[in-house]
Scaffold this motif. Sequence first.
Motif, PDB file in Angstrom:
ATOM      1  N   ILE A  90      13.259  -2.525   4.776  1.00 18.93           N
ATOM      2  CA  ILE A  90      13.235  -1.781   6.049  1.00 18.93           C
ATOM      3  C   ILE A  90      13.836  -0.382   5.852  1.00 18.93           C
ATOM      4  CG2 ILE A  90      13.939  -1.771   8.470  1.00 18.93           C
ATOM      5  CD1 ILE A  90      14.146  -4.862   8.291  1.00 18.93           C
ATOM      6  N   GLU A  91      14.914  -0.314   5.074  1.00 17.56           N
ATOM      7  CA  GLU A  91      15.562   0.981   4.821  1.00 17.56           C
ATOM      8  C   GLU A  91      14.599   1.934   4.112  1.00 17.56           C
ATOM      9  OE1 GLU A  91      17.635   4.089   2.720  1.00 17.56           O
ATOM     10  OE2 GLU A  91      16.747   2.358   1.697  1.00 17.56           O
ATOM     11  N   ARG A  92      13.849   1.419   3.139  1.00 15.73           N
ATOM     12  CA  ARG A  92      12.881   2.248   2.411  1.00 15.73           C
ATOM     13  C   ARG A  92      11.745   2.694   3.350  1.00 15.73           C
ATOM     14  NH1 ARG A  92      13.594   5.375  -0.485  1.00 15.73           N
ATOM     15  NH2 ARG A  92      11.753   5.302  -1.810  1.00 15.73           N
ATOM     16  N   MET A  93      11.335   1.815   4.261  1.00 16.82           N
ATOM     17  CA  MET A  93      10.313   2.193   5.241  1.00 16.82           C
ATOM     18  C   MET A  93      10.764   3.417   6.040  1.00 16.82           C
ATOM     19  SD  MET A  93       9.351  -1.657   6.498  1.00 16.82           S
ATOM     20  CE  MET A  93       8.827  -1.169   8.129  1.00 16.82           C
ATOM     21  N   GLY A  94      12.023   3.417   6.437  1.00 19.33           N
ATOM     22  CA  GLY A  94      12.572   4.563   7.171  1.00 19.33           C
ATOM     23  C   GLY A  94      12.539   5.828   6.333  1.00 19.33           C
ATOM     24  N   ASP A  95      12.905   5.698   5.050  1.00 20.15           N
ATOM     25  CA  ASP A  95      12.874   6.862   4.148  1.00 20.15           C
ATOM     26  C   ASP A  95      11.463   7.440   4.047  1.00 20.15           C
ATOM     27  OD1 ASP A  95      15.563   6.526   3.667  1.00 20.15           O
ATOM     28  OD2 ASP A  95      15.309   5.617   1.685  1.00 20.15           O
ATOM     29  N   TYR A  96      10.479   6.559   3.894  1.00 17.53           N
ATOM     30  CA  TYR A  96       9.089   7.026   3.762  1.00 17.53           C
ATOM     31  C   TYR A  96       8.602   7.695   5.049  1.00 17.53           C
ATOM     32  CZ  TYR A  96       8.332   4.833  -0.806  1.00 17.53           C
ATOM     33  OH  TYR A  96       8.387   4.504  -2.138  1.00 17.53           O
ATOM     34  N   ARG A 121      -5.148   6.926  11.493  1.00 21.11           N
ATOM     35  CA  ARG A 121      -5.479   5.499  11.571  1.00 21.11           C
ATOM     36  C   ARG A 121      -4.447   4.664  10.824  1.00 21.11           C
ATOM     37  NH1 ARG A 121      -6.242   1.514  14.229  1.00 21.11           N
ATOM     38  NH2 ARG A 121      -7.417  -0.219  13.369  1.00 21.11           N
ATOM     39  N   MET A 122      -4.004   5.151   9.670  1.00 20.15           N
ATOM     40  CA  MET A 122      -2.964   4.430   8.915  1.00 20.15           C
ATOM     41  C   MET A 122      -1.692   4.284   9.760  1.00 20.15           C
ATOM     42  SD  MET A 122      -3.195   5.914   4.996  1.00 20.15           S
ATOM     43  CE  MET A 122      -2.155   4.709   4.155  1.00 20.15           C
ATOM     44  N   LEU A 123      -1.305   5.363  10.414  1.00 17.28           N
ATOM     45  CA  LEU A 123      -0.093   5.329  11.241  1.00 17.28           C
ATOM     46  C   LEU A 123      -0.238   4.344  12.395  1.00 17.28           C
ATOM     47  CD1 LEU A 123       0.661   9.112  11.048  1.00 17.28           C
ATOM     48  CD2 LEU A 123       2.448   7.369  10.807  1.00 17.28           C
ATOM     49  N   GLU A 124      -1.418   4.319  13.013  1.00 16.67           N
ATOM     50  CA  GLU A 124      -1.672   3.355  14.105  1.00 16.67           C
ATOM     51  C   GLU A 124      -1.573   1.916  13.580  1.00 16.67           C
ATOM     52  OE1 GLU A 124      -5.554   4.089  15.711  1.00 16.67           O
ATOM     53  OE2 GLU A 124      -5.042   6.126  16.340  1.00 16.67           O
ATOM     54  N   ARG A 125      -2.197   1.692  12.430  1.00 15.58           N
ATOM     55  CA  ARG A 125      -2.232   0.344  11.864  1.00 15.58           C
ATOM     56  C   ARG A 125      -0.826  -0.112  11.472  1.00 15.58           C
ATOM     57  NH1 ARG A 125      -5.216  -3.649  13.229  1.00 15.58           N
ATOM     58  NH2 ARG A 125      -6.223  -4.834  11.599  1.00 15.58           N
ATOM     59  N   LEU A 126      -0.034   0.794  10.933  1.00 14.97           N
ATOM     60  CA  LEU A 126       1.339   0.445  10.536  1.00 14.97           C
ATOM     61  C   LEU A 126       2.183   0.082  11.755  1.00 14.97           C
ATOM     62  CD1 LEU A 126       1.976   3.154   7.788  1.00 14.97           C
ATOM     63  CD2 LEU A 126       1.753   0.676   7.416  1.00 14.97           C
ATOM     64  N   VAL A 186       1.537  12.079   1.321  1.00 17.09           N
ATOM     65  CA  VAL A 186       1.689  11.517   2.671  1.00 17.09           C
ATOM     66  C   VAL A 186       1.015  10.145   2.732  1.00 17.09           C
ATOM     67  CG1 VAL A 186       1.026  11.769   5.100  1.00 17.09           C
ATOM     68  CG2 VAL A 186       1.923  13.741   3.839  1.00 17.09           C
ATOM     69  N   GLY A 187      -0.231  10.081   2.219  1.00 24.66           N
ATOM     70  CA  GLY A 187      -0.950   8.810   2.198  1.00 24.66           C
ATOM     71  C   GLY A 187      -0.198   7.750   1.413  1.00 24.66           C
ATOM     72  N   ARG A 192       3.062   2.820   1.125  1.00 23.56           N
ATOM     73  CA  ARG A 192       4.292   2.133   0.698  1.00 23.56           C
ATOM     74  C   ARG A 192       4.987   1.468   1.899  1.00 23.56           C
ATOM     75  NH1 ARG A 192       5.074  -0.248  -2.776  1.00 23.56           N
ATOM     76  NH2 ARG A 192       7.273   0.110  -3.181  1.00 23.56           N
ATOM     77  N   ILE A 193       4.935   2.092   3.077  1.00 23.87           N
ATOM     78  CA  ILE A 193       5.502   1.453   4.271  1.00 23.87           C
ATOM     79  C   ILE A 193       4.813   0.110   4.500  1.00 23.87           C
ATOM     80  CG2 ILE A 193       5.709   1.607   6.802  1.00 23.87           C
ATOM     81  CD1 ILE A 193       6.072   4.657   6.464  1.00 23.87           C
ATOM     82  N   GLY A 194       3.492   0.102   4.385  1.00 22.10           N
ATOM     83  CA  GLY A 194       2.738  -1.143   4.532  1.00 22.10           C
ATOM     84  C   GLY A 194       3.137  -2.186   3.500  1.00 22.10           C
ATOM     85  N   ASP A 195       3.340  -1.749   2.259  1.00 24.19           N
ATOM     86  CA  ASP A 195       3.747  -2.675   1.189  1.00 24.19           C
ATOM     87  C   ASP A 195       5.096  -3.326   1.508  1.00 24.19           C
ATOM     88  OD1 ASP A 195       1.463  -2.113  -0.221  1.00 24.19           O
ATOM     89  OD2 ASP A 195       2.429  -0.780  -1.681  1.00 24.19           O
ATOM     90  N   HIS A 196       6.028  -2.532   2.026  1.00 23.03           N
ATOM     91  CA  HIS A 196       7.353  -3.085   2.351  1.00 23.03           C
ATOM     92  C   HIS A 196       7.260  -4.086   3.508  1.00 23.03           C
ATOM     93  CE1 HIS A 196       9.870  -0.948  -0.470  1.00 23.03           C
ATOM     94  NE2 HIS A 196       9.288   0.193  -0.168  1.00 23.03           N
ATOM     95  N   MET A 197       6.387  -3.814   4.468  1.00 25.80           N
ATOM     96  CA  MET A 197       6.179  -4.793   5.556  1.00 25.80           C
ATOM     97  C   MET A 197       5.575  -6.074   4.993  1.00 25.80           C
ATOM     98  SD  MET A 197       4.916  -2.929   8.996  1.00 25.80           S
ATOM     99  CE  MET A 197       5.000  -1.164   9.093  1.00 25.80           C
ATOM    100  N   GLU A 198       4.656  -5.916   4.065  1.00 21.80           N
ATOM    101  CA  GLU A 198       4.027  -7.082   3.437  1.00 21.80           C
ATOM    102  C   GLU A 198       5.073  -7.916   2.696  1.00 21.80           C
ATOM    103  OE1 GLU A 198       0.171  -8.156   0.624  1.00 21.80           O
ATOM    104  OE2 GLU A 198       0.889  -6.095   0.679  1.00 21.80           O
ATOM    105  N   ASN A 199       5.998  -7.248   1.997  1.00 29.46           N
ATOM    106  CA  ASN A 199       7.079  -7.965   1.299  1.00 29.46           C
ATOM    107  C   ASN A 199       7.843  -8.876   2.256  1.00 29.46           C
ATOM    108  OD1 ASN A 199       6.477  -6.600  -1.047  1.00 29.46           O
ATOM    109  ND2 ASN A 199       8.182  -5.164  -0.907  1.00 29.46           N
TER     110      ASN A 199
END
Length: 217
Positions: A90-96, A121-126, A186-187, A192-199
């Motif tokens: 979660i902390e890394r998601m904030g950094d990204y 669209r990526m931002l909406e999906r995240l 940026v992409g 990477r935010i998505g990857d951390h959520m997946e983790n």
Amino acid sequence: MREALESDLRAVLNGALNMLGTVERMLPVAADVLLHENTERLEEIRSLDREVDALEAQLEAECLRIIALHQPVARDLRMVALILKSLSDIERMGDYAVHVAEDGAELAQAPALKKYVNLARMLERLTEMSQNLRTALADRDVARAENTIGMDDEVDELYEQIQRELVTYMLEDPRNISKALMLMRVGRSLERIGDHMENIAERVRYWVTGNREAIEH
């Protein structure tokens, strides 16, 4: 003793959900800077990121206190482990999210290379993924966690599409290179935010069932 443990576990889970919710609040701010050039919101997203960092330190200390005081076992221990491991995600998601806003502010200094349709669209999906993930954690819902993982596939596909488009822009005109590289970054941050959520989502099955089997998607 059991009542005290349950109360402490509820508190750290709520803290982790709050931390995830704070990152979720950062996403529309990052979008505003990137898509609408509202660079004055940079300090707002940095302030939210400091909240995330403070929550990480507080919750990590609380998880360690629970382990030392209660010596939890089985599902209780798995829950503490899930939270401990997920704090850094979660902390890394904030950094990204901050990186996206900072790159967006830099991109705003010159005319846009293209409309940022896929990044939007990526931002909406995240944001949808994050809402889904918070519900999965709050409700101990394995099916919803699996659904969150499936949603990340679209984020990955959008990222790959963005990369291909930007390579084309660079090949067409070398003057586009520096801007295209920043948009690639940026992409990558969003991917990477998505990857951390997946983790985090992948840990929900083990927490709830004790089964380490990978979630198929």
